[in-house]
Design a protein around this motif. Structure first.
Motif, PDB file in Angstrom:
ATOM      1  N   GLN A   4      21.408  56.529   0.075  1.00  0.00           N
ATOM      2  CA  GLN A   4      22.829  56.541  -0.006  1.00  0.00           C
ATOM      3  C   GLN A   4      23.357  55.447   0.962  1.00  0.00           C
ATOM      4  OE1 GLN A   4      24.734  60.435  -0.378  1.00  0.00           O
ATOM      5  NE2 GLN A   4      23.360  60.779  -2.285  1.00  0.00           N
ATOM      6  N   TYR A   5      23.076  55.500   2.146  1.00  0.00           N
ATOM      7  CA  TYR A   5      23.435  54.584   3.393  1.00  0.00           C
ATOM      8  C   TYR A   5      22.565  53.573   3.725  1.00  0.00           C
ATOM      9  CZ  TYR A   5      27.451  57.798   3.753  1.00  0.00           C
ATOM     10  OH  TYR A   5      28.475  58.650   3.642  1.00  0.00           O
ATOM     11  N   ILE A   6      22.909  52.583   4.174  1.00  0.00           N
ATOM     12  CA  ILE A   6      22.200  51.541   4.637  1.00  0.00           C
ATOM     13  C   ILE A   6      22.485  51.361   6.029  1.00  0.00           C
ATOM     14  CG2 ILE A   6      23.757  49.426   3.839  1.00  0.00           C
ATOM     15  CD1 ILE A   6      21.383  47.908   3.480  1.00  0.00           C
ATOM     16  N   THR A   7      21.557  51.121   6.967  1.00  0.00           N
ATOM     17  CA  THR A   7      22.145  51.179   8.397  1.00  0.00           C
ATOM     18  C   THR A   7      22.253  49.640   8.737  1.00  0.00           C
ATOM     19  OG1 THR A   7      19.612  50.896   9.177  1.00  0.00           O
ATOM     20  CG2 THR A   7      20.608  53.259   8.933  1.00  0.00           C
ATOM     21  N   ALA A   8      22.816  49.650   9.940  1.00  0.00           N
ATOM     22  CA  ALA A   8      23.161  48.089  10.604  1.00  0.00           C
ATOM     23  C   ALA A   8      21.643  47.542  10.772  1.00  0.00           C
ATOM     24  CB  ALA A   8      23.911  48.178  11.881  1.00  0.00           C
ATOM     25  N   LEU A  29      32.885  46.202   6.830  1.00  0.00           N
ATOM     26  CA  LEU A  29      32.852  46.930   5.492  1.00  0.00           C
ATOM     27  C   LEU A  29      33.558  48.480   5.787  1.00  0.00           C
ATOM     28  CD1 LEU A  29      29.188  45.967   4.464  1.00  0.00           C
ATOM     29  CD2 LEU A  29      31.430  45.284   3.389  1.00  0.00           C
ATOM     30  N   ASN A  30      33.032  49.159   6.665  1.00  0.00           N
ATOM     31  CA  ASN A  30      33.519  50.568   7.124  1.00  0.00           C
ATOM     32  C   ASN A  30      35.198  50.316   7.152  1.00  0.00           C
ATOM     33  OD1 ASN A  30      31.581  51.872   6.806  1.00  0.00           O
ATOM     34  ND2 ASN A  30      31.126  51.773   9.019  1.00  0.00           N
ATOM     35  N   GLN A  31      35.668  49.447   7.565  1.00  0.00           N
ATOM     36  CA  GLN A  31      37.301  49.166   7.965  1.00  0.00           C
ATOM     37  C   GLN A  31      37.812  49.008   6.439  1.00  0.00           C
ATOM     38  OE1 GLN A  31      37.620  45.840  10.548  1.00  0.00           O
ATOM     39  NE2 GLN A  31      37.396  47.242  12.176  1.00  0.00           N
ATOM     40  N   GLU A  32      37.201  48.241   5.430  1.00  0.00           N
ATOM     41  CA  GLU A  32      37.684  48.468   4.053  1.00  0.00           C
ATOM     42  C   GLU A  32      37.936  49.403   3.450  1.00  0.00           C
ATOM     43  OE1 GLU A  32      35.341  45.265   2.057  1.00  0.00           O
ATOM     44  OE2 GLU A  32      35.843  43.583   3.397  1.00  0.00           O
ATOM     45  N   LEU A  33      36.597  50.177   3.581  1.00  0.00           N
ATOM     46  CA  LEU A  33      36.464  51.524   2.774  1.00  0.00           C
ATOM     47  C   LEU A  33      37.707  52.556   3.471  1.00  0.00           C
ATOM     48  CD1 LEU A  33      32.481  51.838   2.907  1.00  0.00           C
ATOM     49  CD2 LEU A  33      34.187  51.824   0.897  1.00  0.00           C
ATOM     50  N   GLU A  34      37.786  52.421   4.743  1.00  0.00           N
ATOM     51  CA  GLU A  34      39.006  53.184   5.325  1.00  0.00           C
ATOM     52  C   GLU A  34      40.292  52.920   4.873  1.00  0.00           C
ATOM     53  OE1 GLU A  34      38.406  52.831   9.498  1.00  0.00           O
ATOM     54  OE2 GLU A  34      36.650  54.360   9.688  1.00  0.00           O
ATOM     55  N   LYS A  35      40.607  51.673   4.707  1.00  0.00           N
ATOM     56  CA  LYS A  35      41.699  51.235   4.148  1.00  0.00           C
ATOM     57  C   LYS A  35      41.935  51.938   2.441  1.00  0.00           C
ATOM     58  CE  LYS A  35      42.795  46.975   6.693  1.00  0.00           C
ATOM     59  NZ  LYS A  35      42.542  45.554   6.647  1.00  0.00           N
ATOM     60  N   VAL A  41      30.787  56.241   8.243  1.00  0.00           N
ATOM     61  CA  VAL A  41      30.202  56.831   9.279  1.00  0.00           C
ATOM     62  C   VAL A  41      29.607  55.686   9.940  1.00  0.00           C
ATOM     63  CG1 VAL A  41      27.742  57.792   9.900  1.00  0.00           C
ATOM     64  CG2 VAL A  41      29.159  58.684   7.723  1.00  0.00           C
ATOM     65  N   ALA A  42      29.855  55.648  11.555  1.00  0.00           N
ATOM     66  CA  ALA A  42      29.673  54.397  12.321  1.00  0.00           C
ATOM     67  C   ALA A  42      28.241  54.084  12.146  1.00  0.00           C
ATOM     68  CB  ALA A  42      29.886  54.855  13.536  1.00  0.00           C
ATOM     69  N   GLY A  43      27.992  52.716  12.106  1.00  0.00           N
ATOM     70  CA  GLY A  43      26.525  52.183  12.027  1.00  0.00           C
ATOM     71  C   GLY A  43      25.814  52.171  10.578  1.00  0.00           C
ATOM     72  N   LYS A  44      26.596  52.872   9.694  1.00  0.00           N
ATOM     73  CA  LYS A  44      26.075  52.898   8.345  1.00  0.00           C
ATOM     74  C   LYS A  44      27.259  52.390   7.462  1.00  0.00           C
ATOM     75  CE  LYS A  44      22.768  56.520   9.631  1.00  0.00           C
ATOM     76  NZ  LYS A  44      22.522  58.040   9.243  1.00  0.00           N
ATOM     77  N   CYS A  45      26.678  52.277   5.962  1.00  0.00           N
ATOM     78  CA  CYS A  45      27.556  52.194   5.091  1.00  0.00           C
ATOM     79  C   CYS A  45      26.911  52.159   3.756  1.00  0.00           C
ATOM     80  CB  CYS A  45      28.401  50.609   5.007  1.00  0.00           C
ATOM     81  SG  CYS A  45      27.348  49.326   4.275  1.00  0.00           S
ATOM     82  N   PRO A  46      27.761  52.782   2.852  1.00  0.00           N
ATOM     83  CA  PRO A  46      27.234  53.182   1.717  1.00  0.00           C
ATOM     84  C   PRO A  46      26.383  51.979   1.097  1.00  0.00           C
ATOM     85  CG  PRO A  46      29.568  53.864   1.547  1.00  0.00           C
ATOM     86  CD  PRO A  46      29.235  52.950   2.716  1.00  0.00           C
ATOM     87  N   GLN A  52      27.317  45.661  -3.640  1.00  0.00           N
ATOM     88  CA  GLN A  52      28.574  45.112  -4.566  1.00  0.00           C
ATOM     89  C   GLN A  52      29.282  44.040  -3.650  1.00  0.00           C
ATOM     90  OE1 GLN A  52      31.570  48.060  -5.392  1.00  0.00           O
ATOM     91  NE2 GLN A  52      32.894  46.387  -5.701  1.00  0.00           N
ATOM     92  N   LYS A  53      29.299  44.024  -2.468  1.00  0.00           N
ATOM     93  CA  LYS A  53      29.911  43.139  -1.568  1.00  0.00           C
ATOM     94  C   LYS A  53      29.049  41.662  -1.237  1.00  0.00           C
ATOM     95  CE  LYS A  53      33.570  43.325   0.288  1.00  0.00           C
ATOM     96  NZ  LYS A  53      34.772  43.009  -0.278  1.00  0.00           N
TER      97      LYS A  53
END
Length: 60
Positions: A4-8, A29-35, A41-46, A52-53
């Protein structure tokens, strides 16, 4: 179980960039998701959002 998550570090390997650049990408990517109102989760994103991006895949 599906990843589900990919790490940096995995982002760095997938894109062929440095570890610090990968962390910048994940942070962006996390900033976009937060908006959009998602919890991140820091250091990871879906993984689906990353695909997709960067590859143009749509979530199924």
């Amino acid at each position: 179980m599906r990843v589900q998550y990919i790490t940096a570090l995995e982002v760095a390997e997938a894109l062929g960039v440095s570890r610090s650049k990968a962390y910048q990408i994940v942070r962006r990517l996390n900033q976009e998701l937060e908006k959009m109102g998602y919890i991140t989760v820091a250091g990871k994103c879906p993984a689906q959002y990353f695909k997709q991006k960067y590859y143009g895949f749509q979530a199924v």
